[in-house]
Design an enzyme around this catalytic site. Structure first.
Site, short mmCIF file in Angstrom:
data_model
loop_
_atom_site.label_atom_id
_atom_site.label_comp_id
_atom_site.label_asym_id
_atom_site.label_seq_id
_atom_site.Cartn_x
_atom_site.Cartn_y
_atom_site.Cartn_z
N LYS A 172 54.93 -10.34 -23.61
CA LYS A 172 55.51 -9.68 -22.44
C LYS A 172 55.15 -10.49 -21.20
O LYS A 172 53.98 -10.71 -20.89
CB LYS A 172 54.97 -8.26 -22.30
CG LYS A 172 55.57 -7.50 -21.12
CD LYS A 172 55.29 -6.03 -21.21
CE LYS A 172 54.05 -5.57 -20.50
NZ LYS A 172 54.18 -5.46 -19.04
N ASP A 187 59.54 -8.16 -18.59
CA ASP A 187 59.33 -6.80 -18.06
C ASP A 187 59.33 -6.84 -16.54
O ASP A 187 58.29 -6.74 -15.90
CB ASP A 187 58.00 -6.26 -18.61
CG ASP A 187 57.74 -4.82 -18.22
OD1 ASP A 187 58.72 -4.10 -17.91
OD2 ASP A 187 56.57 -4.40 -18.22
N LYS A 209 61.51 -4.74 -14.85
CA LYS A 209 61.94 -3.39 -14.46
C LYS A 209 62.98 -3.42 -13.34
O LYS A 209 62.79 -2.89 -12.24
CB LYS A 209 60.74 -2.54 -14.04
CG LYS A 209 59.72 -2.34 -15.16
CD LYS A 209 58.62 -1.37 -14.75
CE LYS A 209 57.62 -1.12 -15.85
NZ LYS A 209 56.78 -2.29 -16.19
N ASP A 247 68.37 -1.85 -8.99
CA ASP A 247 69.12 -2.24 -7.78
C ASP A 247 70.56 -1.79 -7.99
O ASP A 247 70.85 -1.06 -8.95
CB ASP A 247 68.99 -3.77 -7.58
CG ASP A 247 69.09 -4.17 -6.10
OD1 ASP A 247 70.01 -3.68 -5.41
OD2 ASP A 247 68.26 -4.96 -5.64
N THR A 269 53.78 5.46 -16.64
CA THR A 269 52.66 6.23 -17.22
C THR A 269 51.60 6.55 -16.17
O THR A 269 50.74 7.38 -16.41
CB THR A 269 52.01 5.45 -18.38
OG1 THR A 269 51.71 4.13 -17.91
CG2 THR A 269 52.92 5.37 -19.58
N GLY A 281 47.69 -5.49 -24.06
CA GLY A 281 47.32 -6.56 -23.14
C GLY A 281 45.87 -6.94 -23.27
O GLY A 281 45.46 -7.64 -24.20
N ARG A 282 45.07 -6.41 -22.36
CA ARG A 282 43.68 -6.86 -22.22
C ARG A 282 42.82 -6.80 -23.48
O ARG A 282 41.99 -7.69 -23.68
CB ARG A 282 43.02 -6.11 -21.05
CG ARG A 282 43.60 -6.57 -19.72
CD ARG A 282 43.37 -5.57 -18.62
NE ARG A 282 44.11 -4.34 -18.87
CZ ARG A 282 44.06 -3.27 -18.08
NH1 ARG A 282 43.27 -3.29 -17.01
NH2 ARG A 282 44.77 -2.19 -18.36
O1 C5P Z 1 46.25 -2.03 -20.55
P1 C5P Z 1 46.89 -3.24 -21.16
O2 C5P Z 1 46.31 -4.53 -20.66
O3 C5P Z 1 47.00 -3.19 -22.66
O4 C5P Z 1 48.38 -3.16 -20.59
C1 C5P Z 1 49.42 -3.96 -21.08
C2 C5P Z 1 50.70 -3.60 -20.41
O5 C5P Z 1 51.05 -2.28 -20.67
C3 C5P Z 1 50.68 -3.75 -18.89
O6 C5P Z 1 51.41 -4.92 -18.60
C4 C5P Z 1 51.40 -2.55 -18.35
O7 C5P Z 1 52.71 -2.91 -17.94
C5 C5P Z 1 51.58 -1.63 -19.52
N1 C5P Z 1 50.87 -0.35 -19.38
C6 C5P Z 1 51.58 0.78 -19.06
N2 C5P Z 1 50.96 2.00 -19.01
C7 C5P Z 1 49.66 2.11 -19.26
C8 C5P Z 1 48.91 0.98 -19.57
C9 C5P Z 1 49.55 -0.24 -19.63
O8 C5P Z 1 52.79 0.70 -18.85
N3 C5P Z 1 49.09 3.30 -19.20
#
Ligand code: C5P
Length: 251
Positions: free
Chosen positions: A53, A80, A82, A85, A139, A229-230
């Site tokens: 992503k 991503d 989003k 417009d 979220t 992600g992280r």
């Molecule tokens: O928290 P993490 O690093 O896994 O997040 C990965 C992606 O998920 C982020 O780029 C974010 O766009 C999305 N995310 C989200 N809602 C959350 C947590 C993360 O949309 N509660």
């Protein structure tokens, strides 16, 4: 004309996925500030993750070349950004994204039917397999926040209404939290992708801190794809972490 940066991402072109390969469900979020940092993560993951992503941070910092490099190396890209417009502008942006070769991209369902239809038609004209995903309710918003911006229903109601709008206008998938995924499956069926972020590997100790689910819970709730992600990108051994998550997704 400026020469393109050399592509430092090792190629995995030609990697084919068998049916039920859990890698088809895992999307790794490259939420970093430079192409070099992104390349390091992708190289460390090797073939344990195939879809990445690229969100607004990395795209704003590095522009489309980071996407081109990933695509050229054989990875799939979920762009991503989003989009939200007027229909003409969103259609034009989606056309450019499709030309970059991305596999998935996001548009805000709240942009309305005409905007969603413009996005879907622009994608189809360039790259019919491109998955246009509707973003419903972020979220980070709860019912109190929704009320302040003028929505009257519950989060669940809003997600359901915006998902139905996105699907009716040709989107083939929805981005939503795993908490709403099972409602979407029971109300709207199985014939569309559900991409869920907010996923944390089982046993990572994060589960009680924030409203998150494990990979297995997300899939059981009806997610077709999970975004992580992280937990992967900041792991000491990203490939080992990704493999552990693939194990939790199952076949
Ligand atoms: O928290 P993490 O690093 O896994 O997040 C990965 C992606 O998920 C982020 O780029 C974010 O766009 C999305 N995310 C989200 N809602 C959350 C947590 C993360 O949309 N509660």
């Amino acid at each position: 004309m400026m020469a393109a940066l050399p592509n430092h991402i090792p190629s995995i072109s030609g990697t084919s996925l068998r049916k039920n390969d859990p890698r088809s469900r895992l999307i790794v979020a490259l939420d970093v500030s430079s192409a070099v940092a992104a390349q390091k993560i992708v190289a460390a993951l090797g073939d344990s993750a195939l879809t990445y992503k690229v969100g607004m941070q990395l795209y704003t910092a590095e522009g489309p070349q980071v996407v081109r490099d990933l695509v050229a190396s054989g990875r799939r890209v979920f762009l991503d950004l989003k989009y939200h417009d007027i229909p003409n502008t969103v259609g034009a942006a989606v056309q450019e994204a499709a030309r970059l070769g991305v596999s998935m991209l996001t548009v805000h369902a709240g942009g309305g039917g005409k905007m969603l239809r413009a996005a879907v038609e622009a994608a189809r004209a360039v790259h019919p397999g491109l998955l246009v995903l509707g973003v419903t309710v972020l979220t980070s918003l709860d019912e109190h926040d929704l009320e302040k911006v003028g929505f009257r229903g519950t989060v669940r109601d809003e997600v359901l209404r915006l998902s139905a709008l996105a699907l009716a206008n040709g989107c083939r998938g929805i981005v939503t939290s795993a908490h709403e995924a099972s409602t979407l499956r029971s109300e709207l069926g199985d014939d569309f992708a559900i991409v869920t972020p907010g996923v944390r590997p089982a046993g990572s100790g994060h589960a009680d801190q924030v409203r998150v689910v494990t990979p297995a819970e997300a899939i059981a709730a009806g997610a077709s794809h999970i975004v992580v992600g992280r937990p992967i990108t900041e792991a000491a051994d990203p490939a080992a972490e990704a493999r552990a998550i693939l194990g939790q997704i199952g076949g």
